[in-house]
Write a protein that holds these residues in place. Structure first.
Motif, short mmCIF file in Angstrom:
data_model
loop_
_atom_site.label_atom_id
_atom_site.label_comp_id
_atom_site.label_asym_id
_atom_site.label_seq_id
_atom_site.Cartn_x
_atom_site.Cartn_y
_atom_site.Cartn_z
N LEU A 175 0.82 -1.22 0.00
CA LEU A 175 0.00 0.00 0.00
C LEU A 175 0.85 1.27 0.00
O LEU A 175 0.35 2.37 0.25
N ASN A 176 2.15 1.12 -0.27
CA ASN A 176 3.07 2.26 -0.31
C ASN A 176 3.04 3.07 0.98
O ASN A 176 2.84 4.29 0.97
N PRO A 177 3.26 2.42 2.13
CA PRO A 177 3.22 3.15 3.40
C PRO A 177 4.43 4.07 3.53
O PRO A 177 5.45 3.91 2.84
N ARG A 178 4.32 4.99 4.45
CA ARG A 178 5.45 5.86 4.78
C ARG A 178 6.13 5.41 6.07
O ARG A 178 7.27 5.77 6.33
N ILE A 179 5.40 4.64 6.88
CA ILE A 179 5.91 4.20 8.17
C ILE A 179 5.76 2.68 8.28
O ILE A 179 4.68 2.14 8.02
N LEU A 180 6.83 2.01 8.65
CA LEU A 180 6.77 0.58 8.97
C LEU A 180 7.08 0.38 10.45
O LEU A 180 8.10 0.87 10.94
N VAL A 181 6.19 -0.32 11.13
CA VAL A 181 6.42 -0.71 12.51
C VAL A 181 6.89 -2.16 12.48
O VAL A 181 6.15 -3.04 12.04
N LEU A 182 8.12 -2.39 12.93
CA LEU A 182 8.74 -3.71 12.84
C LEU A 182 8.94 -4.25 14.25
O LEU A 182 9.78 -3.75 15.00
N ASP A 183 8.15 -5.25 14.61
CA ASP A 183 8.18 -5.80 15.97
C ASP A 183 9.04 -7.06 16.00
O ASP A 183 8.61 -8.13 15.59
N GLU A 184 10.28 -6.92 16.45
CA GLU A 184 11.24 -8.03 16.51
C GLU A 184 11.31 -8.78 15.18
O GLU A 184 11.18 -10.01 15.13
N PRO A 185 11.53 -8.08 14.06
CA PRO A 185 11.38 -8.72 12.75
C PRO A 185 12.45 -9.74 12.39
O PRO A 185 12.26 -10.51 11.45
N VAL A 186 13.60 -9.73 13.10
CA VAL A 186 14.65 -10.69 12.75
C VAL A 186 15.02 -11.62 13.91
O VAL A 186 15.94 -12.42 13.79
N SER A 187 14.30 -11.54 15.00
CA SER A 187 14.69 -12.31 16.19
C SER A 187 14.53 -13.81 15.99
O SER A 187 15.20 -14.60 16.67
N ALA A 188 13.66 -14.23 15.06
CA ALA A 188 13.46 -15.66 14.84
C ALA A 188 14.40 -16.23 13.79
O ALA A 188 14.32 -17.41 13.45
N LEU A 189 15.33 -15.42 13.28
CA LEU A 189 16.21 -15.84 12.19
C LEU A 189 17.63 -16.03 12.70
O LEU A 189 18.05 -15.40 13.67
N ASP A 190 18.40 -16.89 12.01
CA ASP A 190 19.80 -17.04 12.43
C ASP A 190 20.60 -15.83 11.97
O ASP A 190 20.13 -15.00 11.19
N LEU A 191 21.83 -15.71 12.47
CA LEU A 191 22.58 -14.47 12.32
C LEU A 191 22.84 -14.09 10.87
O LEU A 191 22.71 -12.91 10.50
N SER A 192 23.21 -15.04 10.03
CA SER A 192 23.50 -14.69 8.65
C SER A 192 22.25 -14.22 7.93
O SER A 192 22.30 -13.28 7.12
N VAL A 193 21.11 -14.84 8.22
CA VAL A 193 19.85 -14.42 7.61
C VAL A 193 19.41 -13.07 8.18
O VAL A 193 18.86 -12.22 7.47
N GLN A 194 19.65 -12.85 9.48
CA GLN A 194 19.37 -11.55 10.07
C GLN A 194 20.06 -10.45 9.28
O GLN A 194 19.46 -9.42 8.96
N ALA A 195 21.34 -10.65 8.99
CA ALA A 195 22.11 -9.63 8.27
C ALA A 195 21.52 -9.38 6.89
O ALA A 195 21.43 -8.22 6.44
N GLN A 196 21.08 -10.42 6.22
CA GLN A 196 20.48 -10.26 4.89
C GLN A 196 19.19 -9.45 4.97
O GLN A 196 18.97 -8.55 4.15
N VAL A 197 18.35 -9.76 5.95
CA VAL A 197 17.08 -9.05 6.08
C VAL A 197 17.32 -7.59 6.49
O VAL A 197 16.65 -6.67 6.01
N LEU A 198 18.29 -7.36 7.38
CA LEU A 198 18.61 -6.00 7.77
C LEU A 198 19.16 -5.19 6.59
O LEU A 198 18.84 -4.01 6.43
#
Length: 286
Positions: A175-198
């Motif tokens: 919907l082309n938002p201007r604000i994203l609220v991200l609630d622990e968006p990478v906490s369930a991922l391993d470190l290498s995948v965290q870096a990719q998502v970040l």
């Protein structure tokens, strides 16, 4: 830290959230104050990280900013406009400005829907975009988050955790938002995948001038992505400031204790390794 003269795209003023908790036969229900007068402001294109232990009020505040819950007291402003969701639901125009990405990507995706339908659903509900254009937008957004157009015909269980989080991010952007609220968006991922998502989130922020409210207990992630940081403890904002200032010289005893108790992972090093692997793969395909 954002210049004080920057216009805040989202701002909270003395936000309070009370909940009724069931009591005993003799005492009856009781009020619990989850947020105690929170103030904050975030300029467009910046990231405010909200940190604290479990029960500090992080997710409660995130749900208020995402227009899911109404505060008991105080005022939330978006683009300088006060938002009152206690009397009526926000309209499609306001709803489209703010979207939320949850911690568990699998839990937030309907397992019975193909990915194409997951992505086009916000357009079906909130717009009158024709079906062919909805499909085109969905396939284009999949590519934006590093997936392929043909993935639109697959189901959520056919993807890895990191891929599912990319899909959740894509859906939030439909919907082309201007604000994203991200609630622990990478906490369930391993470190290498965290870096990719970040990395992906950083790229999307630059491309779309997105403003992030980033909820996390992981200070390594916060140090990597935030412009400003707000530290919550038992519903109170005990310290706020730029990322550089808080990590260099935290002032409040709770902030000092939180930082001292949290191991710090070098996400920059992980990001560099991920980038080198990506470049190596691209070199092999040339």
């Amino acid at each position: 830290m954002s210049d004080a003269k920057d216009t805040a795209i989202v701002e909270g003023r003395a936000l309070v959230q009370d909940y009724s908790m069931p009591g005993s036969l003799f005492t009856g229900s009781k009020q619990v104050r989850a947020l105690k007068g929170i103030d904050f402001r975030v300029a467009q294109g910046k990231t405010l990280a909200i940190v604290g232990e479990s029960g500090s009020g992080k997710s409660t505040l995130a749900r208020i900013i995402a227009l899911i819950d109404a505060p008991s007291e105080g005022e939330l402003l978006i683009d300088g406009q006060p938002i009152d969701i206690t009397r009526r639901r926000p309209g499609p125009e306001m709803r489209s400005k703010v979207q939320m990405v949850f911690q568990n990507p699998y839990g937030s995706l309907n397992p019975r829907q193909k990915i194409g339908d997951v992505l086009t659903e916000p357009l079906v509900i909130n717009t009158r975009v024709p079906a062919a254009e909805r499909r085109e937008r969905a396939e284009a957004m999949l590519q934006k988050v590093g997936l392929q157009p043909e993935h639109s015909n697959r189901y959520p269980h056919m993807f890895s955790g990191g891929q599912r989080q990319r899909i959740a991010i894509a859906r939030a952007l439909m919907l082309n938002p201007r604000i994203l609220v991200l609630d622990e968006p990478v906490s369930a991922l391993d470190l290498s995948v965290q870096a990719q998502v970040l990395n992906l989130l950083a790229d999307l922020q630059d491309e779309f001038e997105l403003t992030y409210i980033f909820v996390s207990h992981d200070l390594s992630v916060v140090r990597y992505i935030a412009d400003d940081v707000m530290v919550l403890s038992k519903g109170e904002a005990v310290e706020q400031g730029s990322r550089e200032a808080l990590f260099a010289d935290p002032q409040h005893p709770y902030t000092k204790a939180l930082f001292a108790a949290t191991p710090v992972t070098d996400l920059d090093a992980i990001r560099a390794r991920v980038q080198r692997r990506k470049e190596a793969r691209e070199g092999q395909t040339v």
